[in-house]
Structure formats: structure tokens, C-alpha cells
Design a protein around this motif. Sequence first.
Motif, PDB file in Angstrom:
ATOM      1  N   ALA A   7       0.829  -1.203   0.000  1.00 20.19           N
ATOM      2  CA  ALA A   7       0.000   0.000   0.000  1.00 20.19           C
ATOM      3  C   ALA A   7       0.867   1.258   0.000  1.00 20.19           C
ATOM      4  CB  ALA A   7      -0.926  -0.004   1.210  1.00 20.19           C
ATOM      5  N   LEU A  10       2.347   1.702  -3.453  1.00 22.81           N
ATOM      6  CA  LEU A  10       1.337   2.163  -4.405  1.00 22.81           C
ATOM      7  C   LEU A  10       1.045   3.652  -4.185  1.00 22.81           C
ATOM      8  CD1 LEU A  10      -0.641   1.447  -6.672  1.00 22.81           C
ATOM      9  CD2 LEU A  10      -2.334   0.899  -4.900  1.00 22.81           C
ATOM     10  N   ASP A 157       0.762  -1.306 -10.312  1.00 26.66           N
ATOM     11  CA  ASP A 157       1.776  -1.027  -9.299  1.00 26.66           C
ATOM     12  C   ASP A 157       3.178  -1.222  -9.873  1.00 26.66           C
ATOM     13  OD1 ASP A 157       2.371  -3.753  -9.256  1.00 26.66           O
ATOM     14  OD2 ASP A 157       1.543  -4.100  -7.264  1.00 26.66           O
ATOM     15  N   LEU A 163      -4.410  -3.302 -10.747  1.00 26.37           N
ATOM     16  CA  LEU A 163      -5.258  -3.181  -9.565  1.00 26.37           C
ATOM     17  C   LEU A 163      -6.434  -2.253  -9.854  1.00 26.37           C
ATOM     18  CD1 LEU A 163      -2.402  -2.551  -6.973  1.00 26.37           C
ATOM     19  CD2 LEU A 163      -3.662  -4.706  -7.239  1.00 26.37           C
ATOM     20  N   VAL A 165      -8.996   0.321  -7.568  1.00 24.47           N
ATOM     21  CA  VAL A 165      -9.153   0.932  -6.244  1.00 24.47           C
ATOM     22  C   VAL A 165     -10.412   1.787  -6.244  1.00 24.47           C
ATOM     23  CG1 VAL A 165      -8.100   2.426  -4.510  1.00 24.47           C
ATOM     24  CG2 VAL A 165      -6.637   0.972  -5.937  1.00 24.47           C
ATOM     25  N   GLU A 181     -11.607   2.207   1.694  1.00 24.71           N
ATOM     26  CA  GLU A 181     -10.863   2.142   0.434  1.00 24.71           C
ATOM     27  C   GLU A 181     -10.606   0.673   0.147  1.00 24.71           C
ATOM     28  OE1 GLU A 181      -7.308   4.690  -1.067  1.00 24.71           O
ATOM     29  OE2 GLU A 181      -6.421   2.884  -0.169  1.00 24.71           O
ATOM     30  N   THR A 182     -11.065   0.219  -0.999  1.00 25.05           N
ATOM     31  CA  THR A 182     -10.911  -1.181  -1.383  1.00 25.05           C
ATOM     32  C   THR A 182      -9.896  -1.299  -2.511  1.00 25.05           C
ATOM     33  OG1 THR A 182     -13.189  -1.696  -0.757  1.00 25.05           O
ATOM     34  CG2 THR A 182     -12.086  -3.238  -2.254  1.00 25.05           C
ATOM     35  N   THR A 183      -8.929  -2.184  -2.325  1.00 32.45           N
ATOM     36  CA  THR A 183      -7.963  -2.507  -3.373  1.00 32.45           C
ATOM     37  C   THR A 183      -8.270  -3.920  -3.859  1.00 32.45           C
ATOM     38  OG1 THR A 183      -6.287  -1.152  -2.263  1.00 32.45           O
ATOM     39  CG2 THR A 183      -5.517  -2.682  -3.954  1.00 32.45           C
TER      40      THR A 183
END
Length: 243
Positions: A7, A10, A157, A163, A165, A181-183
Motif C-alpha cells: 500500500a 502504491l 503497481d 489493480l 481501487v 478504500e478497497t484494493t
Amino acid sequence: MFSDADAAALYDLTNPWDAARYPSDAFYDDLVMAADAVLDVGCGTGSMLRHARESGHSGRLAGIDPDRAALERARRRTDVEWHEGTAADISWDREFDLATMTSNAFQCLVDDDELRASLTAIRTALRDGGRFAFETRHPQARAWEDWNPGNAGDVVDASGRALRVWHEVESVAGDVVTFTETTAEPDGAVLRVDRTSLRFLDVPTLNVFLAEAGLAVEEQYGDWFRGPVAGDSRVIVTIARRT
């Protein structure tokens, strides 16, 4: 899974410090380069201070943040001081000309007691006449209304992993907005969910907290070009001086 280190990496990738692209970065760069000793509160991965040192800042630069993974990335630069902790943990006494909170980090101070303790600690860290510069989203813009899965963003990334988000509001209670926050992978398979609460203070309320802490508003803007706070402002940019 998507780790804390992932995280942090990123974040650096999607939020590069670049004064040529982002007026907010240019605004802070000018302040930092003009100050002999700078404390960045909520420094995250340290991009602002790392950039300042790379740009020739020869004075004291210190950052503090509670996120260990972010600090691990910051500590790759060893000529800046990095400290683990929150704003309220600050224990320096009259050591800095400038304190900053960038990237809306100020909004993470949600509780009244936490906010008061943090502002008092920041003021104590400043030398007489030292300044505290920060920004917060203006509540009138209701930025959280855009935080929904329909505004998901696709990113790649540093390892080449694709990914997706997105953000989703859970609650709005007074001036505090709680959201996730969803990854995820591109097919929607969830890798990580983080929950955050942010406080959206209006100008009068914000300025009362500052005054109570012994910080006098010196400059306050509604954009990064030093325009006034207006009915369509999306940001409140504040520079307050230790009294």
C-alpha cells in the motif's frame, strides 16, 4: 494479499511529489525551502522532505507519522529525521520554523481532544513566530459524494500488477465522514479494505481551534494560487503563526 508495504509503495506511485504538475506541491515547496528547520506532521512516505533535500535544502528536516510501512519507505533517505508517532506525540520545544500537514492529513484529527492535543504539540514545537501550514477539504464542496465504486480507478503497481481501487462512504455523522478504500484485482477479487474517518471543518470552527491552541491565522486561501476562500472553494489552505 496486499500488504502495508504494498500500500505504501502504491501511494508513492500514484501520488508523486511534483511541483510542476501539482500546485499544492509547489505551494509547500516554496514554504519549506524558505525555512531553516521543518517538521512534516503526517509525513507518510516522506516525499515532500525527500524532495526538499534533493532540491538543496541544507537545514533540519524532520518527519513524523504513525504508519510504519510508510516510514520504512521514507527512511531510504538517511539525511532526514524520521520519527514514528502521531501529532499529539510531538515532544519538541521551539525547534522548528515551519510545521506542515500536507495531503489533507489534518482531517485525520477527528476527535476534539485529539485535535486540541495535536495543535498544542505542534505549537510547542514551533519557535516564536514559527508557522504551521496545512490544508483541509472545504465541507461545502461535499467531496465525499464522489467516493463511490462508480468512480473506481485502475492502476498498475511497481511490479506490473493491475489493480482496481475504489472508495465507499459508510457514514456521515456531523462533520465526520467514515469510508472504506478497497484494493482489488481487475476482476473484483478484493485484496484489501481500509477504513478511515475524516473530519470536515468549516472556516469559523477551524479558526476557533487554532486560536485556542495559540495559533493565529496569518493567511487563509480557497485555492493553491492564494485566492480567497469563496462560495465555490474546494479547499481551505491555512498558514497560522505561533503567538
